[in-house]
Design a protein around this motif. Structure first.
Motif, PDB file in Angstrom:
ATOM      1  N   UNK A 118       1.987 -13.245   1.551  1.00  0.00           N
ATOM      2  CA  UNK A 118       1.327 -12.313   2.464  1.00  0.00           C
ATOM      3  C   UNK A 118       0.261 -13.031   3.277  1.00  0.00           C
ATOM      4  N   UNK A 119      -0.518 -13.879   2.617  1.00  0.00           N
ATOM      5  CA  UNK A 119      -1.604 -14.567   3.326  1.00  0.00           C
ATOM      6  C   UNK A 119      -1.085 -15.516   4.399  1.00  0.00           C
ATOM      7  N   UNK A 120       0.123 -16.064   4.218  1.00  0.00           N
ATOM      8  CA  UNK A 120       0.683 -16.957   5.235  1.00  0.00           C
ATOM      9  C   UNK A 120       1.726 -16.244   6.093  1.00  0.00           C
ATOM     10  N   UNK A 121       1.835 -14.929   5.931  1.00  0.00           N
ATOM     11  CA  UNK A 121       2.724 -14.102   6.767  1.00  0.00           C
ATOM     12  C   UNK A 121       4.190 -14.517   6.649  1.00  0.00           C
ATOM     13  N   UNK A 122       4.649 -14.730   5.414  1.00  0.00           N
ATOM     14  CA  UNK A 122       6.053 -15.074   5.191  1.00  0.00           C
ATOM     15  C   UNK A 122       6.670 -14.188   4.111  1.00  0.00           C
ATOM     16  N   UNK A 123       6.068 -13.039   3.833  1.00  0.00           N
ATOM     17  CA  UNK A 123       6.551 -12.188   2.753  1.00  0.00           C
ATOM     18  C   UNK A 123       7.926 -11.600   3.050  1.00  0.00           C
ATOM     19  N   UNK A 124       8.305 -11.549   4.321  1.00  0.00           N
ATOM     20  CA  UNK A 124       9.611 -11.009   4.691  1.00  0.00           C
ATOM     21  C   UNK A 124      10.741 -11.964   4.321  1.00  0.00           C
ATOM     22  N   UNK A 125      10.419 -13.107   3.757  1.00  0.00           N
ATOM     23  CA  UNK A 125      11.448 -14.071   3.379  1.00  0.00           C
ATOM     24  C   UNK A 125      12.006 -13.824   1.975  1.00  0.00           C
ATOM     25  N   UNK A 126      11.495 -12.832   1.251  1.00  0.00           N
ATOM     26  CA  UNK A 126      12.048 -12.524  -0.069  1.00  0.00           C
ATOM     27  C   UNK A 126      12.646 -11.119  -0.067  1.00  0.00           C
ATOM     28  N   UNK A 127      13.436 -10.824  -1.096  1.00  0.00           N
ATOM     29  CA  UNK A 127      14.037  -9.503  -1.255  1.00  0.00           C
ATOM     30  C   UNK A 127      13.060  -8.638  -2.045  1.00  0.00           C
ATOM     31  N   UNK A 128      12.327  -7.808  -1.342  1.00  0.00           N
ATOM     32  CA  UNK A 128      11.260  -7.020  -1.969  1.00  0.00           C
ATOM     33  C   UNK A 128      11.810  -5.923  -2.874  1.00  0.00           C
ATOM     34  N   UNK A 129      12.924  -5.326  -2.514  1.00  0.00           N
ATOM     35  CA  UNK A 129      13.489  -4.262  -3.342  1.00  0.00           C
ATOM     36  C   UNK A 129      13.924  -4.797  -4.703  1.00  0.00           C
ATOM     37  N   UNK A 130      14.514  -5.993  -4.736  1.00  0.00           N
ATOM     38  CA  UNK A 130      14.925  -6.585  -6.001  1.00  0.00           C
ATOM     39  C   UNK A 130      13.718  -6.948  -6.857  1.00  0.00           C
ATOM     40  N   UNK A 131      12.633  -7.353  -6.207  1.00  0.00           N
ATOM     41  CA  UNK A 131      11.422  -7.670  -6.952  1.00  0.00           C
ATOM     42  C   UNK A 131      10.817  -6.410  -7.571  1.00  0.00           C
ATOM     43  N   UNK A 132      10.806  -5.312  -6.826  1.00  0.00           N
ATOM     44  CA  UNK A 132      10.318  -4.045  -7.370  1.00  0.00           C
ATOM     45  C   UNK A 132      11.121  -3.656  -8.601  1.00  0.00           C
ATOM     46  N   UNK A 133      12.430  -3.769  -8.510  1.00  0.00           N
ATOM     47  CA  UNK A 133      13.291  -3.412  -9.641  1.00  0.00           C
ATOM     48  C   UNK A 133      12.998  -4.288 -10.852  1.00  0.00           C
ATOM     49  N   UNK A 134      12.793  -5.581 -10.621  1.00  0.00           N
ATOM     50  CA  UNK A 134      12.502  -6.486 -11.729  1.00  0.00           C
ATOM     51  C   UNK A 134      11.213  -6.072 -12.440  1.00  0.00           C
ATOM     52  N   UNK A 135      10.169  -5.773 -11.671  1.00  0.00           N
ATOM     53  CA  UNK A 135       8.894  -5.377 -12.276  1.00  0.00           C
ATOM     54  C   UNK A 135       9.064  -4.094 -13.081  1.00  0.00           C
ATOM     55  N   UNK A 136       9.726  -3.110 -12.494  1.00  0.00           N
ATOM     56  CA  UNK A 136       9.907  -1.833 -13.186  1.00  0.00           C
ATOM     57  C   UNK A 136      10.761  -1.988 -14.443  1.00  0.00           C
ATOM     58  N   UNK A 137      11.690  -2.929 -14.425  1.00  0.00           N
ATOM     59  CA  UNK A 137      12.533  -3.169 -15.605  1.00  0.00           C
ATOM     60  C   UNK A 137      11.743  -3.810 -16.750  1.00  0.00           C
ATOM     61  N   UNK A 138      10.570  -4.328 -16.449  1.00  0.00           N
ATOM     62  CA  UNK A 138       9.738  -4.968 -17.471  1.00  0.00           C
ATOM     63  C   UNK A 138       8.769  -3.990 -18.135  1.00  0.00           C
ATOM     64  N   UNK A 139       8.840  -2.724 -17.768  1.00  0.00           N
ATOM     65  CA  UNK A 139       7.969  -1.719 -18.362  1.00  0.00           C
ATOM     66  C   UNK A 139       8.420  -1.334 -19.773  1.00  0.00           C
TER      67      UNK A 139
END
Length: 347
Positions: free
Chosen positions: A240-261
């Motif tokens: 985010x700080x270098x303005x390159x966050x659009x280079x990853x798959x954010x939806x898959x990351x959200x799912x990964x975090x939620x799966x760790x609950x």
């Protein structure tokens, strides 16, 4: 996709403090100050900071302060720059920085912050002299929050951080050290807070960071390692700080975090089905905040504090969080979007 179990996580975080005889509490006794920061900031992002007794927290924090000005991880332990930042961040959460003798915290002897800057611009963690770019970020972040950046040699601090930059665009803990996502956050965060992001090769570093995403959607800290929820913060905030966050798959990351609950007992683990802890719970929630997950407060990627907390700090002394105090208080000067747009532009 699963949903964030907010109430369960709040209950879990509060239980960590109450169950002082538990294994987790005992092994974390020496770094309780860090645990307080992780747990309380997570509660704030979840909108539940009012679940704790503010006076009790403040009283305990002040009992951890040493005559030198620095803070220890718990009562009776030695002061360290790591715990000093956590103490300052927690006080900022509660808008209670006025309980501090700020000059004392910022300048005390060889035990912390100003006295810990070395001739080459690096920072030691305590009187014993360990050097690490983590400590550079901590010193800069803490002094920035306290409006005391003018008490260190910022030019030398930046120069040392840049000496830790590698050919792959990343940063290590010392010059020549292996690039690591945690160290990258510290170096990029410090450069952001000092208005020095123009020294970063954003495309090269952005590519290294986006390659940290694995098939499960999670992020690892360096090549060939397993994904870990904590890198949802270290990697994502840097992108985010270098303005390159659009280079990853954010939806898959959200799912990964939620799966760790742990949806039954609360808390978030490093990977699915592992044991939860307050550290990963915080970084999981913080990562979701950066991803604009519904219902969570926004978090500032450089200060690792809720945006509304940073806004309050700015309102007291506009510009004091920027290098030299005279810079604009707008976060765009730190190299990323303004706070109002920061999170909304991520998703």
């Amino acid at each position: 996709m699963a949903e964030l179990a907010v109430d369960k996580h709040v209950k879990y975080i509060l239980s960590v403090e109450k169950n002082k005889d538990s294994f987790e509490s005992v092994v974390m006794d020496h770094l309780r100050m860090n645990g307080a920061y992780w747990g309380l900031t997570a509660l704030d992002l979840l909108g539940k900071l009012d679940s704790v007794n503010v006076d009790e927290v403040i009283s305990w924090i002040l009992k951890c302060q040493h005559e030198s000005g620095g803070f220890s991880g718990n009562i009776g332990h030695d002061p360290h720059i790591l715990y000093t930042l956590s103490a300052v961040q927690v006080l900022a959460l509660f808008n209670k920085l006025d309980v501090l003798d700020i000059d004392k915290v910022a300048t005390f002897s060889k035990l912390d912050i100003t006295g810990l800057q070395n001739e080459d611009g690096s920072f030691s963690g305590d009187m014993w002299g360990e050097v690490d770019t983590r400590f550079s970020y901590i010193a800069i972040c803490c002094l920035s929050i306290l409006c005391c950046l003018d008490k260190i040699n910022v030019e030398k601090a930046v120069s040392y951080i840049l000496s830790c930059k590698n050919l792959d665009g990343g940063f290590g803990c010392t010059p020549g050290g292996e690039s690591h996502a945690g160290q990258i956050f510290c170096c990029v965060g410090a450069l952001a807070l000092t208005g020095s992001l123009h020294y970063v090769d954003k495309d090269l570093l952005g590519w290294w960071l986006c390659e940290r995403q694995v098939k499960s959607g999670g992020l690892n800290g360096r090549p060939e390692k397993l994904p870990d929820v904590c890198y949802s913060w270290w990697v994502l905030s840097s992108l985010i700080m270098i303005d390159r966050v659009h280079w990853i798959d954010k939806e898959k990351l959200v799912k990964f975090i939620l799966d760790c609950q742990d949806v039954e007992n609360g808390g978030i683990s490093d990977r699915p089905d592992d044991a939860v802890d307050v550290y990963h719970t915080y970084f999981g929630v913080a990562g979701l905040s950066l991803l604009n997950y519904p219902g969570l407060k926004a978090i500032d990627p450089a200060y690792a504090l809720p945006v509304d907390v940073v806004d309050v700090l700015l309102s007291f002394e506009p510009g004091c969080l920027a290098i030299g105090r005279g810079c604009s208080s707008d976060t765009h000067d730190r190299g990323f979007e303004s706070q109002e747009l920061l999170v909304s532009c991520v998703w």
